[in-house]
Design an enzyme around this catalytic site. Sequence first.
Site, mmCIF file in Angstrom:
data_model
loop_
_atom_site.group_PDB
_atom_site.id
_atom_site.type_symbol
_atom_site.label_atom_id
_atom_site.label_comp_id
_atom_site.label_asym_id
_atom_site.label_seq_id
_atom_site.Cartn_x
_atom_site.Cartn_y
_atom_site.Cartn_z
ATOM 1 C CG HIS A 42 -8.433 -2.615 -2.582
ATOM 2 N ND1 HIS A 42 -9.363 -1.924 -3.308
ATOM 3 C CD2 HIS A 42 -8.236 -1.903 -1.439
ATOM 4 C CE1 HIS A 42 -9.714 -0.829 -2.646
ATOM 5 N NE2 HIS A 42 -9.051 -0.799 -1.501
ATOM 6 C CG ASN A 54 -11.655 -0.088 3.779
ATOM 7 O OD1 ASN A 54 -11.983 -0.582 4.856
ATOM 8 N ND2 ASN A 54 -10.496 0.523 3.605
ATOM 9 C CG ASP A 69 -2.033 1.014 1.146
ATOM 10 O OD1 ASP A 69 -3.192 0.595 1.007
ATOM 11 O OD2 ASP A 69 -1.740 2.230 1.218
ATOM 12 C CG HIS A 78 -6.642 -2.542 3.008
ATOM 13 N ND1 HIS A 78 -5.850 -1.420 2.873
ATOM 14 C CD2 HIS A 78 -7.812 -2.250 2.381
ATOM 15 C CE1 HIS A 78 -6.522 -0.481 2.208
ATOM 16 N NE2 HIS A 78 -7.717 -0.956 1.903
ATOM 17 C CB ALA A 137 -13.768 4.496 4.397
ATOM 18 C CD GLN A 138 -14.713 -0.071 -2.855
ATOM 19 O OE1 GLN A 138 -15.888 -0.268 -2.551
ATOM 20 N NE2 GLN A 138 -14.101 -0.756 -3.803
ATOM 21 C CB SER A 139 -10.573 5.797 -1.565
ATOM 22 O OG SER A 139 -9.416 5.007 -1.386
ATOM 23 C CB VAL A 140 -8.970 2.172 -5.009
ATOM 24 C CG1 VAL A 140 -8.617 1.532 -6.349
ATOM 25 C CG2 VAL A 140 -7.973 3.285 -4.675
#
Length: 110
Positions: free
Chosen positions: A96, A83, A26, A98, A89-92
């Site tokens: 994926h 996420n 990350d 983590h 709070a998923q941003s991409v």
Amino acid sequence: MFCEIVAGNLPSDKVAETERSLAFRDLNPVAPTHVLVIPKRHVESIGHLDAEMTADVADLVTTIQEVTRVEGIDESGYRVVANTGTHGAQSVFHLHFHVIGGRQLGWPPE
Ligand code: DGP
């Protein structure tokens, strides 16, 4: 964006790779080990998985296991987080997981 990493058009610090999955560090690590494990085939989130991706999901899990062994956190423990959506709070928006470890983590996370 993660499709560009899969395609090799964007650099990444690769930790593990299979025919179906890619694992890389990350950009903003929150722990000594913070690796993202993604399917090479684009899917937005857990909510978008279907039966056609069963083999990809199985491969993601074995790749997560491989990452924990390579990073030496398979015995000490770790957290796997996906996420998802706005409240998650998923941003991409390329699925994926983590994989976070290498220090004592708290619970609940916030
Ligand atoms: P989230 O969608 O909230 O699960 O967070 C996405 C994560 O992806 C975040 O921890 C930062 C990381 N990230 C975003 N862009 C890049 C990138 O181009 N390269 C790498 N290695 N990580 C990225």
